[in-house]
Scaffold this active site. Sequence first.
Site, PDB file in Angstrom:
ATOM      1  N   SER A   1       0.852  -1.192   0.000  1.00 56.11           N
ATOM      2  CA  SER A   1       0.000   0.000   0.000  1.00 56.11           C
ATOM      3  C   SER A   1       0.889   1.243   0.000  1.00 56.11           C
ATOM      4  CB  SER A   1      -0.871   0.009   1.256  1.00 56.11           C
ATOM      5  OG  SER A   1      -0.036   0.188   2.399  1.00 56.11           O
TER       6      SER A   1
ATOM      7  N   ASP B   1      -1.197  -1.442  -3.984  1.00 60.24           N
ATOM      8  CA  ASP B   1      -2.538  -1.580  -3.417  1.00 60.24           C
ATOM      9  C   ASP B   1      -3.101  -0.184  -3.124  1.00 60.24           C
ATOM     10  OD1 ASP B   1      -4.711  -2.946  -2.257  1.00 60.24           O
ATOM     11  OD2 ASP B   1      -3.785  -2.938  -0.263  1.00 60.24           O
TER      12      ASP B   1
ATOM     13  N   ASP C   1      -7.004   3.633  -7.328  1.00 55.62           N
ATOM     14  CA  ASP C   1      -8.226   3.690  -6.531  1.00 55.62           C
ATOM     15  C   ASP C   1      -8.845   5.083  -6.626  1.00 55.62           C
ATOM     16  OD1 ASP C   1     -10.195   3.837  -4.634  1.00 55.62           O
ATOM     17  OD2 ASP C   1      -9.000   3.038  -2.985  1.00 55.62           O
TER      18      ASP C   1
ATOM     19  N   HIS D   1     -12.287  -3.114   5.120  1.00 54.43           N
ATOM     20  CA  HIS D   1     -10.911  -3.334   5.583  1.00 54.43           C
ATOM     21  C   HIS D   1     -10.832  -3.346   7.109  1.00 54.43           C
ATOM     22  CE1 HIS D   1     -10.227  -1.330   1.557  1.00 54.43           C
ATOM     23  NE2 HIS D   1      -9.502  -2.430   1.437  1.00 54.43           N
TER      24      HIS D   1
ATOM     25  N   THR E   1      -5.244  -7.791   7.087  1.00 55.89           N
ATOM     26  CA  THR E   1      -5.489  -7.859   8.539  1.00 55.89           C
ATOM     27  C   THR E   1      -5.115  -9.219   9.134  1.00 55.89           C
ATOM     28  OG1 THR E   1      -7.185  -6.178   8.364  1.00 55.89           O
ATOM     29  CG2 THR E   1      -7.324  -7.618  10.280  1.00 55.89           C
TER      30      THR E   1
HETATM   31  P1  13P Z   1      -8.081  -6.780   5.003  1.00 57.87           P
HETATM   32  O1  13P Z   1      -7.014  -6.041   5.760  1.00 57.87           O
HETATM   33  O2  13P Z   1      -9.425  -6.543   5.584  1.00 57.87           O
HETATM   34  O3  13P Z   1      -7.736  -8.182   4.789  1.00 57.87           O
HETATM   35  O4  13P Z   1      -8.145  -6.087   3.543  1.00 57.87           O
HETATM   36  C1  13P Z   1      -7.021  -6.129   2.728  1.00 57.87           C
HETATM   37  C2  13P Z   1      -7.220  -5.324   1.501  1.00 57.87           C
HETATM   38  O5  13P Z   1      -8.297  -5.213   0.965  1.00 57.87           O
HETATM   39  C3  13P Z   1      -6.025  -4.694   0.919  1.00 57.87           C
HETATM   40  O6  13P Z   1      -6.352  -3.922  -0.194  1.00 57.87           O
HETATM   41  O1  G3H Z   2      -6.495  -1.676   2.071  1.00 64.59           O
HETATM   42  C1  G3H Z   2      -5.831  -1.458   3.053  1.00 64.59           C
HETATM   43  C2  G3H Z   2      -4.661  -2.311   3.312  1.00 64.59           C
HETATM   44  O2  G3H Z   2      -4.923  -3.156   4.401  1.00 64.59           O
HETATM   45  C3  G3H Z   2      -3.433  -1.472   3.527  1.00 64.59           C
HETATM   46  O3  G3H Z   2      -3.493  -0.785   4.731  1.00 64.59           O
HETATM   47  O4  G3H Z   2      -2.847   1.530   4.128  1.00 64.59           O
HETATM   48  O5  G3H Z   2      -2.629   0.691   6.470  1.00 64.59           O
HETATM   49  O6  G3H Z   2      -1.086  -0.132   4.689  1.00 64.59           O
HETATM   50  P1  G3H Z   2      -2.451   0.395   5.016  1.00 64.59           P
HETATM   51 ZN    ZN Z   3      -8.251  -3.034  -0.107  1.00 64.16          ZN
END
Ligand code: 13P
Ligand code: G3H
Ligand code: ZN
Length: 284
Positions: A50, A82, A104, A180, A233
């Site tokens: 991310s 991401d 996004d 998320h 997560t």
């Molecule tokens: P979770 O942290 O809920 O598994 O979601 C991950 C996610 O969608 C990352 O883009």
């Molecule tokens: O979509 C969210 C992902 O879990 C990434 O989270 O932005 O805290 O790294 P983050």
């Molecule tokens: Zn996501």
Amino acid sequence: MAFVSLADLLREAEREGYAVGAFNTNNMEIAQAIVEAAEAERSPVIMQASQGAITYAGLDYITSMAAVAAARATGPIALHLDHGTSFQQVVQCIRSGFSSVMYDGSKLSLDENIAMTRKVLEIARPIGVSVEAELGKIGGTEDDITVDEREALFTDPKEAEIFVRETGIDALAVAIGTAHGQYKGEPKLDFDRLERIRTLVNIPIVLHGSSGVPDDAIREAIRLGVRKVNIDTNIREAFVWAMRRELERNPAEIDPRKILGPARKNTVEIIREKIRLFGSNNRV
Ligand code: 13P
Ligand code: G3H
Ligand code: ZN
């Protein structure tokens, strides 16, 4: 092996009816765990970072760690951005060697989201980099909104059809009831909506916020066309719970390896379970 594009990984998943796990990394141990799990399960895998991960570790570290991982792996690995919300960030990731990016634009209007996503495709497509985009708003479990308010943010199937046609993206992230983070109750997925989206949109669907979604719901989502399942997560939990356990066992421990080693091992286990759930094991 060089990184493979998301489109290539998901084409195979589409043909065989499974999903590829997209696992978030922030550090070396998690990157290693992702590859170790994929190797052990003989699975293709998506390593994703991310914007927060890039800020934390540095873009060069993320790319280098993933490159080492891919060089060691026998199976295909995609390196994916991401939730990229900045065009500049997307460009930097592509320049740095990512094989796939998510743009996004879910906070934008439909027209603006289409325009920005097209701009990303213009630079990504000619060099073989895949693009995932989001329509609807997935949000976080901590968002203080009612069920009705969340449902209003779900992906509209007709808009999804327009969005995919107008942009030509490789994969579509949808809002169908996941969020998320750690769920307070059990998430309820809108499978009818997913089915309608799938009949109107002939590209792989991406499920975000998949940690904490019951296994049966994940299986059903895959049956209905989800081909990329995002997990962050569950990785955080596996990693930190193991660290906490080690520190509780020996509060005087000062060797980071004695804490991070078990955290990495526990992370491998959870990723292996997910890979088997998604059905991408024994594909390499
Ligand atoms: P979770 O942290 O809920 O598994 O979601 C991950 C996610 O969608 C990352 O883009
Ligand atoms: O979509 C969210 C992902 O879990 C990434 O989270 O932005 O805290 O790294 P983050
Ligand atoms: Zn996501």
